[in-house]
Design a protein around this motif. Structure first.
Motif, PDB file in Angstrom:
ATOM      1  N   ALA A  74       0.809  -1.216   0.000  1.00  0.00           N
ATOM      2  CA  ALA A  74       0.000   0.000   0.000  1.00  0.00           C
ATOM      3  C   ALA A  74       0.849   1.276   0.000  1.00  0.00           C
ATOM      4  CB  ALA A  74      -0.938   0.002   1.205  1.00  0.00           C
ATOM      5  N   THR A  75       2.137   1.165   0.315  1.00  0.00           N
ATOM      6  CA  THR A  75       2.994   2.357   0.332  1.00  0.00           C
ATOM      7  C   THR A  75       3.288   2.873  -1.069  1.00  0.00           C
ATOM      8  OG1 THR A  75       5.085   1.128   0.267  1.00  0.00           O
ATOM      9  CG2 THR A  75       4.143   1.612   2.461  1.00  0.00           C
ATOM     10  N   GLY A  76       3.024   2.072  -2.082  1.00  0.00           N
ATOM     11  CA  GLY A  76       3.299   2.505  -3.448  1.00  0.00           C
ATOM     12  C   GLY A  76       4.766   2.400  -3.830  1.00  0.00           C
ATOM     13  N   TRP A  77       5.520   1.586  -3.101  1.00  0.00           N
ATOM     14  CA  TRP A  77       6.955   1.478  -3.363  1.00  0.00           C
ATOM     15  C   TRP A  77       7.274   0.904  -4.740  1.00  0.00           C
ATOM     16  CZ3 TRP A  77       9.843  -3.070  -4.006  1.00  0.00           C
ATOM     17  CH2 TRP A  77       9.153  -4.265  -3.768  1.00  0.00           C
ATOM     18  N   LEU A  78       6.311   0.244  -5.358  1.00  0.00           N
ATOM     19  CA  LEU A  78       6.538  -0.339  -6.687  1.00  0.00           C
ATOM     20  C   LEU A  78       6.292   0.649  -7.824  1.00  0.00           C
ATOM     21  CD1 LEU A  78       5.051  -3.859  -6.048  1.00  0.00           C
ATOM     22  CD2 LEU A  78       7.393  -3.363  -6.761  1.00  0.00           C
ATOM     23  N   LYS A  79       5.929   1.876  -7.488  1.00  0.00           N
ATOM     24  CA  LYS A  79       5.703   2.889  -8.521  1.00  0.00           C
ATOM     25  C   LYS A  79       6.958   3.014  -9.382  1.00  0.00           C
ATOM     26  CE  LYS A  79       4.242   7.618  -9.150  1.00  0.00           C
ATOM     27  NZ  LYS A  79       3.920   8.880  -8.500  1.00  0.00           N
ATOM     28  N   GLY A  80       6.767   3.009 -10.669  1.00  0.00           N
ATOM     29  CA  GLY A  80       7.892   3.088 -11.591  1.00  0.00           C
ATOM     30  C   GLY A  80       8.449   1.730 -11.990  1.00  0.00           C
ATOM     31  N   MET A  81       8.051   0.682 -11.283  1.00  0.00           N
ATOM     32  CA  MET A  81       8.547  -0.665 -11.587  1.00  0.00           C
ATOM     33  C   MET A  81       7.462  -1.541 -12.201  1.00  0.00           C
ATOM     34  SD  MET A  81      11.776  -0.832 -10.916  1.00  0.00           S
ATOM     35  CE  MET A  81      12.016  -2.565 -11.187  1.00  0.00           C
ATOM     36  N   ARG A  82       6.244  -1.073 -12.239  1.00  0.00           N
ATOM     37  CA  ARG A  82       5.123  -1.900 -12.720  1.00  0.00           C
ATOM     38  C   ARG A  82       5.312  -2.357 -14.170  1.00  0.00           C
ATOM     39  NH1 ARG A  82       1.579  -3.764  -8.773  1.00  0.00           N
ATOM     40  NH2 ARG A  82       1.453  -2.207  -7.157  1.00  0.00           N
ATOM     41  N   ASP A  83       5.991  -1.549 -14.999  1.00  0.00           N
ATOM     42  CA  ASP A  83       6.255  -1.957 -16.377  1.00  0.00           C
ATOM     43  C   ASP A  83       7.328  -3.033 -16.461  1.00  0.00           C
ATOM     44  OD1 ASP A  83       4.398  -0.152 -17.280  1.00  0.00           O
ATOM     45  OD2 ASP A  83       5.874   1.371 -17.852  1.00  0.00           O
ATOM     46  N   HIS A  84       8.127  -3.144 -15.418  1.00  0.00           N
ATOM     47  CA  HIS A  84       9.266  -4.050 -15.428  1.00  0.00           C
ATOM     48  C   HIS A  84       9.063  -5.305 -14.583  1.00  0.00           C
ATOM     49  CE1 HIS A  84      11.562  -0.947 -17.443  1.00  0.00           C
ATOM     50  NE2 HIS A  84      11.171  -0.100 -16.524  1.00  0.00           N
ATOM     51  N   ALA A  85       7.968  -5.359 -13.824  1.00  0.00           N
ATOM     52  CA  ALA A  85       7.786  -6.480 -12.902  1.00  0.00           C
ATOM     53  C   ALA A  85       6.323  -6.897 -12.816  1.00  0.00           C
ATOM     54  CB  ALA A  85       8.286  -6.089 -11.512  1.00  0.00           C
ATOM     55  N   GLU A  86       6.131  -8.196 -12.609  1.00  0.00           N
ATOM     56  CA  GLU A  86       4.806  -8.753 -12.337  1.00  0.00           C
ATOM     57  C   GLU A  86       4.711  -8.989 -10.843  1.00  0.00           C
ATOM     58  OE1 GLU A  86       4.038 -12.361 -14.476  1.00  0.00           O
ATOM     59  OE2 GLU A  86       4.841 -11.514 -16.331  1.00  0.00           O
ATOM     60  N   VAL A  87       3.703  -8.405 -10.237  1.00  0.00           N
ATOM     61  CA  VAL A  87       3.508  -8.555  -8.799  1.00  0.00           C
ATOM     62  C   VAL A  87       2.433  -9.603  -8.574  1.00  0.00           C
ATOM     63  CG1 VAL A  87       2.926  -7.376  -6.657  1.00  0.00           C
ATOM     64  CG2 VAL A  87       4.129  -6.130  -8.481  1.00  0.00           C
ATOM     65  N   GLY A  88       2.803 -10.664  -7.889  1.00  0.00           N
ATOM     66  CA  GLY A  88       1.864 -11.748  -7.632  1.00  0.00           C
ATOM     67  C   GLY A  88       0.902 -11.410  -6.505  1.00  0.00           C
ATOM     68  N   GLU A  89       0.118 -12.376  -6.146  1.00  0.00           N
ATOM     69  CA  GLU A  89      -0.817 -12.261  -5.029  1.00  0.00           C
ATOM     70  C   GLU A  89      -0.102 -12.635  -3.734  1.00  0.00           C
ATOM     71  OE1 GLU A  89      -4.073 -11.275  -5.348  1.00  0.00           O
ATOM     72  OE2 GLU A  89      -3.585 -10.908  -7.459  1.00  0.00           O
ATOM     73  N   VAL A  90      -0.660 -12.201  -2.631  1.00  0.00           N
ATOM     74  CA  VAL A  90      -0.161 -12.619  -1.327  1.00  0.00           C
ATOM     75  C   VAL A  90      -0.735 -14.003  -1.052  1.00  0.00           C
ATOM     76  CG1 VAL A  90      -0.103 -12.110   1.138  1.00  0.00           C
ATOM     77  CG2 VAL A  90      -0.033 -10.229  -0.525  1.00  0.00           C
ATOM     78  N   PHE A  91       0.164 -14.973  -0.854  1.00  0.00           N
ATOM     79  CA  PHE A  91      -0.225 -16.359  -0.630  1.00  0.00           C
ATOM     80  C   PHE A  91       0.298 -16.855   0.717  1.00  0.00           C
ATOM     81  CE2 PHE A  91      -0.192 -16.538  -5.369  1.00  0.00           C
ATOM     82  CZ  PHE A  91      -1.512 -16.955  -5.542  1.00  0.00           C
ATOM     83  N   PRO A  92      -0.399 -17.839   1.302  1.00  0.00           N
ATOM     84  CA  PRO A  92       0.163 -18.479   2.497  1.00  0.00           C
ATOM     85  C   PRO A  92       1.346 -19.363   2.094  1.00  0.00           C
ATOM     86  CG  PRO A  92      -1.973 -19.427   1.960  1.00  0.00           C
ATOM     87  CD  PRO A  92      -1.737 -18.320   0.981  1.00  0.00           C
TER      88      PRO A  92
END
Length: 189
Positions: A74-92
């Motif tokens: 939620a901090t938005g730390w991935l801003k600028g990286m979304r084009d370069h990375a796939e962010v998965g789901e939070v899993f157990p």
């Protein structure tokens, strides 16, 4: 450490994966500093070792409690990286996961640099420092590393990352602002 999220780098024709991983990891470091998070760890599940293959891989796995990972996202730390990375789901974490430490290792790898430093600090001659620091002190590092920028000093450096031996039981503890710990473990699967 009961949940995780995988962040995978996408292939990019302009930037090699180690450069992108350095940018991604530097952003994570800044976010962990901002959150004062000592309960979030990382691992590099696809890392390579060896003198010729010290690559962190294309996946950064972030470990922690589900709510802490959500807070981090939620901090938005991935801003600028979304084009370069796939962010998965939070899993157990899978039930059959083993555990291991993931920690920073520092090496004294350059005899010339060590000699220059000793000459400056101890006012010794070149001959004296050559005798004190032989060429054999240099080590061939086989661990993966990531080029990062420290949020406290602003300096770029190579962060060598060692994945410890696998163990059956987790060890609780605190993680530093790079998501690393010499005693606390993260799940490994």
């Amino acid at each position: 450490m009961d949940h995780y999220i995988d962040i995978r780098l996408r292939p990019d024709p302009d930037f090699p994966a180690p450069i992108l991983m350095g940018a991604l990891y530097s952003k994570l470091h800044r976010a962990l500093v901002e959150l004062a998070a000592d309960d979030i760890g990382i691992s590099l599940p696809a890392h390579n070792t060896g003198v010729q293959a010290r690559h962190p891989g294309e996946t950064l796995r972030v470990h922690g409690a589900a709510d802490r990972i959500e807070t981090l996202l939620a901090t938005g730390w991935l801003k600028g990286m979304r084009d370069h990375a796939e962010v998965g789901e939070v899993f157990p974490v899978p039930d059959n996961a083993v555990h291991r430490t993931v920690r920073r290792r520092q090496f004294k790898t350059n005899a010339d640099r060590l000699r220059r430093r000793r000459m400056r600090r101890h006012n010794e001659s070149e001959t004296e420092v050559i005798e004190a620091i032989p060429e054999s002190i240099e080590k061939r590092v086989t661990l993966p590393f990531i080029q990062v920028r420290s949020s406290s000093t602003g300096q770029r450096f190579s962060l060598f990352i060692e994945h410890g031996p696998k163990q059956d039981t987790p060890e609780q503890g605190r993680f530093n602002s790079y998501g690393l710990s010499s005693s606390a473990t993260v799940p490994w699967f």
